[in-house]
Motif scaffolding. Structure first.
Motif, PDB file in Angstrom:
ATOM      1  N   SER A   1       0.778  -1.253  -0.178  1.00  0.00           N
ATOM      2  CA  SER A   1      -0.029   0.036  -0.016  1.00  0.00           C
ATOM      3  C   SER A   1       0.858   1.246  -0.088  1.00  0.00           C
ATOM      4  O   SER A   1       0.532   2.196  -0.775  1.00  0.00           O
ATOM      5  N   GLU A   2       2.013   1.039   0.743  1.00  0.00           N
ATOM      6  CA  GLU A   2       2.791   2.333   0.752  1.00  0.00           C
ATOM      7  C   GLU A   2       3.544   2.710  -0.398  1.00  0.00           C
ATOM      8  O   GLU A   2       3.718   3.699  -0.924  1.00  0.00           O
ATOM      9  N   LEU A   3       3.841   1.589  -1.064  1.00  0.00           N
ATOM     10  CA  LEU A   3       4.681   1.507  -2.657  1.00  0.00           C
ATOM     11  C   LEU A   3       3.504   2.123  -3.557  1.00  0.00           C
ATOM     12  O   LEU A   3       4.037   2.878  -4.219  1.00  0.00           O
ATOM     13  N   PHE A   4       2.435   1.962  -3.407  1.00  0.00           N
ATOM     14  CA  PHE A   4       1.483   2.334  -4.373  1.00  0.00           C
ATOM     15  C   PHE A   4       1.211   3.889  -4.224  1.00  0.00           C
ATOM     16  O   PHE A   4       1.247   4.295  -5.041  1.00  0.00           O
ATOM     17  N   TRP A   5       1.205   4.247  -3.090  1.00  0.00           N
ATOM     18  CA  TRP A   5       0.994   5.684  -2.674  1.00  0.00           C
ATOM     19  C   TRP A   5       2.184   6.572  -3.254  1.00  0.00           C
ATOM     20  O   TRP A   5       2.117   7.742  -3.533  1.00  0.00           O
ATOM     21  N   ILE A   6       3.465   5.927  -3.112  1.00  0.00           N
ATOM     22  CA  ILE A   6       4.650   6.609  -3.400  1.00  0.00           C
ATOM     23  C   ILE A   6       4.608   6.748  -4.817  1.00  0.00           C
ATOM     24  O   ILE A   6       4.859   7.808  -5.500  1.00  0.00           O
ATOM     25  N   GLY A   7       4.053   5.718  -5.653  1.00  0.00           N
ATOM     26  CA  GLY A   7       3.863   5.646  -7.078  1.00  0.00           C
ATOM     27  C   GLY A   7       3.075   6.861  -7.663  1.00  0.00           C
ATOM     28  O   GLY A   7       3.298   7.427  -8.497  1.00  0.00           O
ATOM     29  N   VAL A   8       2.236   6.848  -6.812  1.00  0.00           N
ATOM     30  CA  VAL A   8       1.070   7.858  -7.177  1.00  0.00           C
ATOM     31  C   VAL A   8       1.521   9.456  -6.813  1.00  0.00           C
ATOM     32  O   VAL A   8       1.350  10.324  -7.512  1.00  0.00           O
TER      33      VAL A   8
ATOM     34  N   HIS B   1      -3.880  -9.712  -7.813  1.00  0.00           N
ATOM     35  CA  HIS B   1      -3.442 -11.177  -7.872  1.00  0.00           C
ATOM     36  C   HIS B   1      -2.214 -11.457  -7.179  1.00  0.00           C
ATOM     37  O   HIS B   1      -1.829 -12.726  -7.205  1.00  0.00           O
ATOM     38  N   GLY B   2      -1.501 -10.668  -6.685  1.00  0.00           N
ATOM     39  CA  GLY B   2      -0.310 -10.884  -5.992  1.00  0.00           C
ATOM     40  C   GLY B   2       0.878 -10.937  -6.823  1.00  0.00           C
ATOM     41  O   GLY B   2       2.079 -11.393  -6.379  1.00  0.00           O
ATOM     42  N   SER B   3       0.857 -10.588  -8.236  1.00  0.00           N
ATOM     43  CA  SER B   3       2.008 -10.597  -9.014  1.00  0.00           C
ATOM     44  C   SER B   3       2.890  -9.452  -9.080  1.00  0.00           C
ATOM     45  O   SER B   3       2.967  -8.672 -10.037  1.00  0.00           O
ATOM     46  N   TYR B   4       3.449  -8.869  -7.805  1.00  0.00           N
ATOM     47  CA  TYR B   4       4.126  -7.734  -7.657  1.00  0.00           C
ATOM     48  C   TYR B   4       5.215  -7.593  -8.575  1.00  0.00           C
ATOM     49  O   TYR B   4       5.746  -6.652  -9.092  1.00  0.00           O
ATOM     50  N   GLY B   5       6.043  -8.865  -8.845  1.00  0.00           N
ATOM     51  CA  GLY B   5       7.246  -8.580  -9.600  1.00  0.00           C
ATOM     52  C   GLY B   5       7.045  -8.043 -11.110  1.00  0.00           C
ATOM     53  O   GLY B   5       8.058  -7.768 -11.848  1.00  0.00           O
ATOM     54  N   PHE B   6       6.085  -8.217 -11.692  1.00  0.00           N
ATOM     55  CA  PHE B   6       5.567  -7.606 -13.009  1.00  0.00           C
ATOM     56  C   PHE B   6       4.953  -6.427 -13.019  1.00  0.00           C
ATOM     57  O   PHE B   6       5.081  -5.990 -14.340  1.00  0.00           O
ATOM     58  N   VAL B   7       4.951  -5.821 -11.966  1.00  0.00           N
ATOM     59  CA  VAL B   7       4.347  -4.344 -12.046  1.00  0.00           C
ATOM     60  C   VAL B   7       5.551  -3.504 -12.627  1.00  0.00           C
ATOM     61  O   VAL B   7       4.900  -2.595 -13.599  1.00  0.00           O
ATOM     62  N   ALA B   8       6.579  -3.315 -12.265  1.00  0.00           N
ATOM     63  CA  ALA B   8       7.704  -2.615 -12.670  1.00  0.00           C
ATOM     64  C   ALA B   8       7.829  -2.768 -14.139  1.00  0.00           C
ATOM     65  O   ALA B   8       7.842  -1.654 -15.002  1.00  0.00           O
ATOM     66  N   PRO B   9       8.049  -3.894 -14.926  1.00  0.00           N
ATOM     67  CA  PRO B   9       8.165  -4.084 -16.121  1.00  0.00           C
ATOM     68  C   PRO B   9       7.130  -3.603 -17.014  1.00  0.00           C
ATOM     69  O   PRO B   9       7.053  -3.018 -17.943  1.00  0.00           O
TER      70      PRO B   9
END
Length: 204
Positions: free
Chosen positions: A69-76, A130-138
């Motif tokens: 959640s914190e990473l998401f808001w940092i991105g925003v 779905h918890g596939s966080y590793g594919f978000v950055a790519p």
């Protein structure tokens, strides 16, 4: 006489470019967007350390719900800063050179930019769901690259080179899952700064 014709043609070409392309985009927008991403990326690295995650040594990084959640808001927040800098430097350049901002070319560019970005945003939210966080950055790099390439025809043609670089970097990062932060910093930070400096020097 020939010189006058050349000047007239240059003036007509300039008017056509202004009407068909969004040329108020400033290279400084890219520089400050890159700096925002760079600072944000370094902050995330420190955040990992605070949470006991050694980014370069831990083979399997487990992200808690609160950290995600914190990473998401940092991105925003990074996106908001980049957008704000883009608006600020665009307005400044348009006033300096007496260029119109809200034209048909602007609307077309924003639409062509927004469609891939919106699709990419939904795709990344689904990956997180779905918890596939590793594919978000790519995925962010790939869809951002596609958006730039798609919008290129309504702004400076140089934008497509940044788009292809982002796309290539995103595709490479798909094979190095777990190092997304590094690729993210390279793509949204370093590439943006380099591109912005080149654009500022070329179109100042």
């Amino acid at each position: 006489m020939n010189q006058k014709h050349q000047e007239d043609l240059a003036h007509i070409r300039s008017m056509m470019e202004r009407s068909s392309r969004f040329i108020s985009l400033s290279g400084l927008s890219g520089v400050f967007a890159g700096l925002s991403a760079l600072i944000g990326g370094l902050y995330v690295y420190q955040l990992f350390k605070i949470n006991g995650i050694e980014y370069f040594t831990d083979e399997h990084i487990l992200l808690t719900g609160n950290l995600v959640s914190e990473l998401f808001w940092i991105g925003v927040l990074i996106l908001a800063f980049a957008f704000a800098f883009g608006i600020f430097f665009t307005i400044r350049k348009s006033r300096k050179y007496n260029l119109p901002i809200w034209t048909s070319a602007t609307k077309k560019m924003l639409f062509n930019l927004a469609v891939p970005l919106a699709a990419g945003g939904i795709f990344c939210l689904a990956l997180m769901y779905h918890g596939s966080y590793g594919f978000v950055a790519p995925s962010t790099l790939i869809f951002y690259g596609l958006a730039l390439i798609n919008a290129e025809k309504y702004t400076f043609s140089d934008v497509k080179y940044l788009g292809f670089c982002e796309l290539l970097l995103g595709c490479i990062s798909l094979f190095y899952i777990g190092y997304g932060l590094i690729f993210w910093i390279l793509g949204f930070g370093i590439l943006h700064i380099l591109y912005g400096l080149v654009m500022f020097k070329k179109y100042k």
